[in-house]
Write a protein that holds these residues in place. Structure first.
Motif, PDB file in Angstrom:
ATOM      1  N   ALA A  80       0.823  -1.204   0.000  1.00 37.84           N
ATOM      2  CA  ALA A  80       0.000   0.000   0.000  1.00 37.84           C
ATOM      3  C   ALA A  80       0.859   1.257   0.000  1.00 37.84           C
ATOM      4  O   ALA A  80       0.541   2.245  -0.692  1.00 37.84           O
ATOM      5  N   SER A  81       1.957   1.228   0.743  1.00 44.60           N
ATOM      6  CA  SER A  81       2.843   2.394   0.803  1.00 44.60           C
ATOM      7  C   SER A  81       3.526   2.642  -0.536  1.00 44.60           C
ATOM      8  O   SER A  81       3.648   3.796  -0.978  1.00 44.60           O
ATOM      9  N   ILE A  82       3.962   1.587  -1.204  1.00 39.27           N
ATOM     10  CA  ILE A  82       4.611   1.752  -2.508  1.00 39.27           C
ATOM     11  C   ILE A  82       3.615   2.287  -3.520  1.00 39.27           C
ATOM     12  O   ILE A  82       3.937   3.170  -4.342  1.00 39.27           O
ATOM     13  N   LEU A  83       2.389   1.795  -3.485  1.00 37.78           N
ATOM     14  CA  LEU A  83       1.367   2.283  -4.413  1.00 37.78           C
ATOM     15  C   LEU A  83       1.095   3.766  -4.182  1.00 37.78           C
ATOM     16  O   LEU A  83       1.002   4.549  -5.136  1.00 37.78           O
ATOM     17  N   ALA A  84       0.991   4.160  -2.916  1.00 39.14           N
ATOM     18  CA  ALA A  84       0.784   5.579  -2.615  1.00 39.14           C
ATOM     19  C   ALA A  84       1.998   6.406  -3.009  1.00 39.14           C
ATOM     20  O   ALA A  84       1.866   7.523  -3.537  1.00 39.14           O
ATOM     21  N   GLY A  85       3.198   5.856  -2.773  1.00 37.77           N
ATOM     22  CA  GLY A  85       4.410   6.574  -3.160  1.00 37.77           C
ATOM     23  C   GLY A  85       4.523   6.760  -4.663  1.00 37.77           C
ATOM     24  O   GLY A  85       4.968   7.819  -5.139  1.00 37.77           O
ATOM     25  N   LEU A  86       4.118   5.746  -5.443  1.00 40.58           N
ATOM     26  CA  LEU A  86       4.143   5.872  -6.897  1.00 40.58           C
ATOM     27  C   LEU A  86       3.162   6.939  -7.365  1.00 40.58           C
ATOM     28  O   LEU A  86       3.457   7.714  -8.288  1.00 40.58           O
ATOM     29  N   PHE A  87       2.003   6.992  -6.726  1.00 47.08           N
ATOM     30  CA  PHE A  87       1.013   8.018  -7.091  1.00 47.08           C
ATOM     31  C   PHE A  87       1.582   9.413  -6.872  1.00 47.08           C
ATOM     32  O   PHE A  87       1.540  10.270  -7.773  1.00 47.08           O
ATOM     33  N   VAL A  88       2.139   9.652  -5.698  1.00 49.03           N
ATOM     34  CA  VAL A  88       2.702  10.970  -5.395  1.00 49.03           C
ATOM     35  C   VAL A  88       3.921  11.248  -6.272  1.00 49.03           C
ATOM     36  O   VAL A  88       4.085  12.345  -6.812  1.00 49.03           O
ATOM     37  N   GLY A  89       4.778  10.237  -6.432  1.00 51.91           N
ATOM     38  CA  GLY A  89       5.998  10.431  -7.217  1.00 51.91           C
ATOM     39  C   GLY A  89       5.716  10.755  -8.667  1.00 51.91           C
ATOM     40  O   GLY A  89       6.325  11.678  -9.238  1.00 51.91           O
ATOM     41  N   PHE A  90       4.803  10.016  -9.293  1.00 50.12           N
ATOM     42  CA  PHE A  90       4.473  10.282 -10.697  1.00 50.12           C
ATOM     43  C   PHE A  90       3.850  11.666 -10.853  1.00 50.12           C
ATOM     44  O   PHE A  90       4.127  12.378 -11.831  1.00 50.12           O
ATOM     45  N   ARG A  91       3.010  12.059  -9.906  1.00 52.16           N
ATOM     46  CA  ARG A  91       2.389  13.389  -9.995  1.00 52.16           C
ATOM     47  C   ARG A  91       3.446  14.482  -9.865  1.00 52.16           C
ATOM     48  O   ARG A  91       3.388  15.498 -10.563  1.00 52.16           O
ATOM     49  N   LEU A  92       4.399  14.287  -8.965  1.00 53.47           N
ATOM     50  CA  LEU A  92       5.463  15.284  -8.795  1.00 53.47           C
ATOM     51  C   LEU A  92       6.321  15.388 -10.058  1.00 53.47           C
ATOM     52  O   LEU A  92       6.680  16.491 -10.486  1.00 53.47           O
ATOM     53  N   ILE A  93       6.652  14.238 -10.658  1.00 50.91           N
ATOM     54  CA  ILE A  93       7.453  14.260 -11.884  1.00 50.91           C
ATOM     55  C   ILE A  93       6.689  14.973 -12.998  1.00 50.91           C
ATOM     56  O   ILE A  93       7.261  15.803 -13.732  1.00 50.91           O
ATOM     57  N   ALA A  94       5.406  14.683 -13.124  1.00 45.60           N
ATOM     58  CA  ALA A  94       4.602  15.357 -14.149  1.00 45.60           C
ATOM     59  C   ALA A  94       4.524  16.858 -13.882  1.00 45.60           C
ATOM     60  O   ALA A  94       4.591  17.671 -14.813  1.00 45.60           O
ATOM     61  N   CYS A  95       4.399  17.215 -12.615  1.00 46.24           N
ATOM     62  CA  CYS A  95       4.334  18.632 -12.250  1.00 46.24           C
ATOM     63  C   CYS A  95       5.635  19.346 -12.621  1.00 46.24           C
ATOM     64  O   CYS A  95       5.615  20.454 -13.167  1.00 46.24           O
ATOM     65  N   ILE A  96       6.769  18.706 -12.344  1.00 40.94           N
ATOM     66  CA  ILE A  96       8.064  19.312 -12.678  1.00 40.94           C
ATOM     67  C   ILE A  96       8.238  19.435 -14.181  1.00 40.94           C
ATOM     68  O   ILE A  96       8.712  20.460 -14.694  1.00 40.94           O
ATOM     69  N   LEU A  97       7.833  18.397 -14.923  1.00 43.22           N
ATOM     70  CA  LEU A  97       7.945  18.453 -16.383  1.00 43.22           C
ATOM     71  C   LEU A  97       7.113  19.590 -16.956  1.00 43.22           C
ATOM     72  O   LEU A  97       7.560  20.340 -17.834  1.00 43.22           O
ATOM     73  N   LEU A  98       5.894  19.738 -16.449  1.00 40.87           N
ATOM     74  CA  LEU A  98       5.032  20.795 -16.968  1.00 40.87           C
ATOM     75  C   LEU A  98       5.538  22.171 -16.557  1.00 40.87           C
ATOM     76  O   LEU A  98       5.415  23.145 -17.309  1.00 40.87           O
ATOM     77  N   TRP A  99       6.105  22.270 -15.367  1.00 39.76           N
ATOM     78  CA  TRP A  99       6.677  23.543 -14.928  1.00 39.76           C
ATOM     79  C   TRP A  99       7.828  23.970 -15.816  1.00 39.76           C
ATOM     80  O   TRP A  99       7.943  25.134 -16.184  1.00 39.76           O
ATOM     81  N   ARG A 100       8.653  23.004 -16.202  1.00 31.18           N
ATOM     82  CA  ARG A 100       9.770  23.323 -17.094  1.00 31.18           C
ATOM     83  C   ARG A 100       9.270  23.706 -18.479  1.00 31.18           C
ATOM     84  O   ARG A 100       9.796  24.617 -19.103  1.00 31.18           O
ATOM     85  N   LYS A 101       8.248  22.998 -18.950  1.00 30.67           N
ATOM     86  CA  LYS A 101       7.671  23.350 -20.247  1.00 30.67           C
ATOM     87  C   LYS A 101       6.997  24.709 -20.201  1.00 30.67           C
ATOM     88  O   LYS A 101       6.945  25.433 -21.203  1.00 30.67           O
ATOM     89  N   GLY A 102       6.483  25.079 -19.025  1.00 31.12           N
ATOM     90  CA  GLY A 102       5.781  26.344 -18.890  1.00 31.12           C
ATOM     91  C   GLY A 102       6.667  27.584 -19.009  1.00 31.12           C
ATOM     92  O   GLY A 102       6.151  28.696 -19.067  1.00 31.12           O
ATOM     93  N   LYS A 103       7.971  27.382 -19.023  1.00 29.62           N
ATOM     94  CA  LYS A 103       8.866  28.528 -19.199  1.00 29.62           C
ATOM     95  C   LYS A 103       8.818  29.079 -20.618  1.00 29.62           C
ATOM     96  O   LYS A 103       9.257  30.185 -20.884  1.00 29.62           O
ATOM     97  N   TYR A 104       8.302  28.270 -21.524  1.00 25.99           N
ATOM     98  CA  TYR A 104       8.239  28.671 -22.928  1.00 25.99           C
ATOM     99  C   TYR A 104       6.846  28.376 -23.460  1.00 25.99           C
ATOM    100  O   TYR A 104       6.209  27.398 -23.060  1.00 25.99           O
ATOM    101  N   VAL A 105       6.371  29.189 -24.356  1.00 24.02           N
ATOM    102  CA  VAL A 105       5.088  28.996 -24.999  1.00 24.02           C
ATOM    103  C   VAL A 105       5.359  28.634 -26.448  1.00 24.02           C
ATOM    104  O   VAL A 105       5.913  29.421 -27.190  1.00 24.02           O
ATOM    105  N   PHE A 106       4.949  27.440 -26.835  1.00 24.95           N
ATOM    106  CA  PHE A 106       5.222  26.967 -28.172  1.00 24.95           C
ATOM    107  C   PHE A 106       4.039  27.275 -29.079  1.00 24.95           C
ATOM    108  O   PHE A 106       2.902  27.161 -28.645  1.00 24.95           O
TER     109      PHE A 106
END
Length: 349
Positions: free
Chosen positions: A323-349
């Motif tokens: 259960a802890s690993i499943l919850a950790g994967l949920f939070v971890g994947f969301r954080l990675i997606a958030c960071i990726l989108l934040w980096r993409k947000g520096k530029y408007v394509f």
């Protein structure tokens, strides 16, 4: 009338204000428009941004009745299909009115193994349906929403964190409803033993974690076509390490680490513990009353299926860790997606 408005515009307060802003923008030479902070939302706090984004996301979800109806309709269809395909598969090994190949009176190891595989396959197939049903909509829809986010983020209308939180808050009940519909259609027909609410929670946790993995892919690509090309990366490895095609214990040790990135396996473990709890309870009760050696003779089918579960990597002692690993994967994947989108947000394509 239009001519009068044209002549009055240069002398109006609004026209003078606009000219001052244009001159200020030109003098600053930043290339960015000068707009009031109230318009940009700079004075709005994170909670206010989250409130507005949740309202917008909710309206977009409810108003798009075609997609929402198709999603729920597919959940019902798959639930009925699984109910038809796996009708009675979860009760055959224990049904005293049937063959009961796992009960002491009719115990047959080969036949009990067949019944167990059908029972376990029911759980795995339902879990795969929950995974794909939650991941595919994100893979298809998010790349098209990405340009809108980039424009609004560049205009400083809101931040990345409120945006992700709003999507997560609206997405979670939709995924929950989809899993409830699927299980309602097949739970009693398939003869499942586990608590209905607990099974729903297991598949719901799998759904939102798989959608988080799909969100990582969606944030990393610029189009839906690219996301579809990368979709197998999010889905196929999970099925390979789920135990459906090969027992988990037979996976080469050099590839064992991959399972720590596959939420499907941990959700299957949790759902399997919920579904086969009656076997564990039967063994525990018997051993407390008679001892392990006597129970191995008295209920051989339960011990045999318990051993088969062990080969799939299912261990009740690891419930908290899974259960802890499943919850950790949920939070971890969301954080990675958030960071990726934040980096993409520096530029408007």
């Amino acid at each position: 009338r239009i001519g009068e408005m044209k002549r009055a515009w240069p002398e109006s307060d609004l026209g003078a204000t606009l000219r001052r802003k244009i001159e200020l923008a030109r003098s600053s030479a930043t290339g960015r428009p000068v707009v009031d902070d109230a318009v940009l939302g700079r004075k709005r706090g994170c909670c206010r941004q989250l409130q507005v984004l949740i309202a917008r996301e909710f309206r977009a979800t409810v108003r798009n009745k075609g997609i929402l109806g198709a999603r729920f309709g597919m959940s019902i269809f798959l639930g009925l299909l699984y109910a038809w395909l796996f009708a009675g598969s979860a009760r055959n090994g224990d049904d005293a009115q049937g063959t009961a190949n796992c009960l002491p009176e009719h115990y047959s190891p080969p036949s009990c193994a067949i019944d167990f595989n059908a029972h376990y396959g029911t759980i795995v197939s339902t879990a795969i349906s929950a995974m794909m049903g939650a991941a595919q909509p994100i893979l298809l829809s998010f790349p098209s929403e990405r340009p809108v986010f980039l424009r609004e983020y560049a205009a400083q209308q809101y931040g990345v964190v409120p945006y992700f939180l709003s999507k997560t808050i609206i997405e979670m009940p939709v995924v929950l409803a989809s899993n409830v519909l699927t299980l309602l259609c097949g739970y009693w027909i398939m003869g499942l033993h586990g608590n209905f609410a607990e099974l729903v929670l297991c598949f719901w946790a799998l759904g939102i974690t798989s959608s988080s993995l799909a969100l990582v892919i969606g944030c990393g690509v610029a189009s839906g076509q690219k996301a579809l090309q990368l979709a197998p990366l999010a889905l196929i490895p999970q099925m390979l390490f789920s135990g459906l095609f090969v027992p988990v214990s037979a996976i080469p040790s050099s590839l064992q680490w991959v399972k720590y990135l596959c939420p499907l396996k941990y959700a299957i473990n949790l759902a399997t513990m919920t579904e086969f709890h009656y076997i564990k309870a039967s063994i525990d009760d018997c051993e407390r009353a008679r001892g392990a050696e006597a129970c191995a003779v008295r209920i051989p089918g339960d011990y045999y299926r318990y051993a088969l579960l062990g080969k799939q990597g299912v261990d009740w002692a690891d419930w908290a860790m899974d259960a802890s690993i499943l919850a950790g994967l949920f939070v971890g994947f969301r954080l990675i997606a958030c960071i990726l989108l934040w980096r993409k947000g520096k530029y408007v394509f």
